[in-house]
Every structure is written in structure tokens, then in C-alpha cells.
Design a protein around this motif. Structure first.
Motif, short mmCIF file in Angstrom:
data_model
loop_
_atom_site.label_atom_id
_atom_site.label_comp_id
_atom_site.label_asym_id
_atom_site.label_seq_id
_atom_site.Cartn_x
_atom_site.Cartn_y
_atom_site.Cartn_z
N LEU A 1 0.83 -1.20 0.00
CA LEU A 1 0.00 0.00 0.00
C LEU A 1 0.86 1.25 0.00
O LEU A 1 0.47 2.29 -0.54
CB LEU A 1 -0.92 0.01 1.22
CG LEU A 1 -2.05 -1.03 1.23
CD1 LEU A 1 -2.78 -1.01 2.55
CD2 LEU A 1 -3.01 -0.80 0.08
N THR A 2 2.03 1.17 0.62
CA THR A 2 2.97 2.30 0.64
C THR A 2 4.38 1.76 0.43
O THR A 2 4.70 0.65 0.85
CB THR A 2 2.93 3.05 1.99
OG1 THR A 2 3.14 2.12 3.06
CG2 THR A 2 1.60 3.74 2.20
N THR A 3 5.22 2.54 -0.20
CA THR A 3 6.60 2.15 -0.40
C THR A 3 7.38 2.32 0.91
O THR A 3 6.91 2.98 1.85
CB THR A 3 7.27 3.02 -1.47
OG1 THR A 3 7.29 4.39 -1.02
CG2 THR A 3 6.52 2.93 -2.79
N ALA A 4 8.56 1.73 0.95
CA ALA A 4 9.41 1.86 2.14
C ALA A 4 9.74 3.33 2.40
O ALA A 4 9.74 3.78 3.56
CB ALA A 4 10.68 1.05 1.96
N ALA B 1 8.98 8.30 5.62
CA ALA B 1 8.58 9.70 5.74
C ALA B 1 7.45 9.86 6.75
O ALA B 1 7.43 10.82 7.54
CB ALA B 1 8.15 10.24 4.38
N ALA B 2 6.50 8.92 6.77
CA ALA B 2 5.37 9.00 7.71
C ALA B 2 5.85 8.85 9.15
O ALA B 2 5.41 9.59 10.04
CB ALA B 2 4.34 7.91 7.38
N GLU C 1 16.98 7.63 13.63
CA GLU C 1 17.40 6.77 12.53
C GLU C 1 16.34 5.70 12.28
O GLU C 1 15.80 5.11 13.22
CB GLU C 1 18.73 6.10 12.85
CG GLU C 1 19.28 5.25 11.70
CD GLU C 1 20.65 4.65 12.01
OE1 GLU C 1 21.21 3.99 11.12
OE2 GLU C 1 21.15 4.86 13.14
N ILE C 2 16.04 5.46 11.02
CA ILE C 2 15.07 4.42 10.63
C ILE C 2 15.79 3.39 9.78
O ILE C 2 16.47 3.73 8.81
CB ILE C 2 13.90 5.03 9.84
CG1 ILE C 2 13.13 6.03 10.72
CG2 ILE C 2 12.96 3.93 9.35
CD1 ILE C 2 12.08 6.81 9.96
N ILE C 3 15.69 2.13 10.16
CA ILE C 3 16.33 1.04 9.43
C ILE C 3 15.23 0.21 8.79
O ILE C 3 14.33 -0.29 9.47
CB ILE C 3 17.18 0.16 10.37
CG1 ILE C 3 18.28 1.00 11.02
CG2 ILE C 3 17.78 -1.02 9.60
CD1 ILE C 3 19.01 0.26 12.14
N VAL C 4 15.30 0.04 7.47
CA VAL C 4 14.34 -0.80 6.75
C VAL C 4 15.06 -2.11 6.43
O VAL C 4 15.98 -2.15 5.61
CB VAL C 4 13.85 -0.12 5.46
CG1 VAL C 4 12.88 -1.04 4.73
CG2 VAL C 4 13.19 1.21 5.79
#
Length: 251
Positions: free
Chosen positions: A6-9, A14-15, A24-27
Motif C-alpha cells: 500500500l505504501t513504499t518503504a 517519511a510517515a 534513525e530508521i532502518i528498513v
């Protein structure tokens, strides 16, 4: 077969950045390593490799090899490792559980308004504005914004939608076609083409977001460009009426 997102990484990143004070955000990639990892090792990796202090998961979260991990097991193991853990209960609306599966099904049926009600926002696609074939401005009489859907992201049911296009901090009303443009294209490929309402702007190369508000009709093939041009005019009138009604409801 991968489930369309539904949404990209990047959109999720960003959200999260907009909602929370996170440095820091780790995908983490859902690769072979993660797919075959025992659920216990999954939690240990969060604690040891990523030094997680608090875990948050949904009520139906499953993880680890063969989805053996459950929210109850996650909570118990997190407590044993000295980590906090919140399990978010199911969210319901009119007695129906809100889920990505339900929202995807609605979008695949073209039910953009109901999908937005469950999402809490309109479903959107984002990407750079690319050059099309020049048909919008030169032959159809309307400036267009073309984008290619991001790989792996869900595309709503083919058809024509009342939409809003956001570019460079500005928002434009639009009528958006999702599909293969059977009247003008012979080379295939899914496109998202938005005709801006009552605007004349050049936006090529800029990033844009298309919010899908209501499906006006299915995609169809026309006998001539004149027939297509007349239908686009009717679609534009329908989109204007819808957008005006929404603005009135917000007052």
C-alpha cells in the motif's frame, strides 16, 4: 507471489519521521535470511544487532520461519530480554477490522472512497513526473502529469478517478487515468496519467503525489481521438463537481 504494498518503504519512512521524534530508521529487507530465521533468532537479532529497547507490533503480527512467532511469544521473549513491548489491538470501523488485506481488496475493486475511510487518508502513488507522448497538451487540450507506479506498490483498479496532484508544495485538482490507455497506446505498460483541471503548468522532472479520491468510470477504448477528447471533458466536469462537493463538506 509478492503481495503488492500500500505504501513504499520511503513513504513509510517519511510517515514515521513526521509522526515521531526518531533519529534513525532502518528498513530491513525481507530476504531469504529473514524468511528462514527461527522466531527466537528474529527477536534476538532485534535485541543484539539492532539494540532495540522497545518493540511494537500489531495484534496479528506473525514472524520467523513458517510464521511461527506470535504476539504472545514476542511479548514473553521481549520481557525475558529486558525489552519493552506493546501489542496494538485490532482497529475496527463499523464492526469491520481494518486491515491491509481489506484495503487492498477495495482498491483492486476501484473503491477508493471506502479504502480512504479505512486508511484515514486517500490512497496515493508518488514518483517523478515523466514525459509522456504529448497527447494531453497537444491533442487532448489538457496539461498532463505522467508517472510510472513504483515497483512493488499496489495500483488501483484501471479506470478514471477524481484526484488531487501535489507537486512542489502546490495541490491541483485532477482527473486521473490508471491503466494501459487502450485508445492511444499499443506498447502496453501501466501508466498513471493525470489531467490537471484548469491549469497550465510545466512540471516535468519534479516529484509528485497523486491522491485517488473517487473512481468515475472503468477504463475503456474509444473509436477516435475526438471521442476520447469529449469523454475527458465529461470526466473533468465530473471531477470538478466531486472536488467541489468535498471542499464544501470540509467547511
Amino acid at each position: 507471489m509478492p503481495v503488492p504494498l500500500l505504501t513504499t518503504a520511503e513513504a513509510r519512512r517519511a510517515a514515521v519521521e513526521a509522526l515521531f521524534s526518531i533519529h534513525e530508521i532502518i528498513v530491513a529487507p525481507f530476504d531469504e535470511h529473514m524468511m528462514t530465521m527461527p522466531w527466537v533468532d528474529f527477536v534476538l537479532e532485534l535485541a543484539q544487532k539492532y539494540r532495540a529497547g522497545w518493540l511494537v507490533a500489531g495484534h496479528d503480527f506473525r514472524f520467523g520461519h513458517r510464521n511461527a512467532g506470535t504476539p504472545a511469544l514476542l511479548s514473553k521473549k521481549a520481557a525475558a530480554l529486558g525489552m519493552g513491548c506493546d501489542i496494538i489491538p485490532a482497529v475496527t470501523l463499523d464492526g469491520v477490522t481494518v486491515s491491509s488485506t481489506r484495503i487492498r481488496a477495495l482498491l483492486e475493486q476501484g473503491e477508493a472512497e471506502e479504502a480512504a475511510r479505512l486508511l484515514g487518508r486517500p490512497f496515493s502513488l508518488s514518483g517523478p513526473v515523466r514525459h509522456g507522448k504529448g497527447l494531453g497538451s497537444s491533442r487532448l487540450g489538457a496539461p498532463t502529469v505522467n508517472l510510472v507506479p513504483p515497483a512493488g506498490q499496489l495500483v488501483p483498479a484501471y479506470g478514471v478517478y477524481a484526484a488531487r496532484v501535489s507537486v512542489g508544495g502546490r495541490v491541483y485538482g485532477a482527473v486521473t487515468n490508471v491503466g494501459v490507455r487502450p485508445t492511444v497506446d499499443i506498447d502496453g505498460g501501466v501508466t498513471v496519467e493525470s489531467h490537471l483541471l484548469d491549469q497550465s503548468v510545466q512540471l516535468y522532472g519534479k516529484g509528485c503525489r497523486v491522491d485517488f479520491l473517487r473512481r468515475l468510470r472503468p477504463e475503456q477504448k474509444f473509436k477516435s481521438m475526438d471521442a476520447l477528447r469529449r469523454q475527458i471533458a465529461r470526466d473533468a466536469d465530473s471531477a470538478r463537481s466531486y472536488l467541489a462537493s468535498q471542499e464544501g463538506a470540509a467547511l
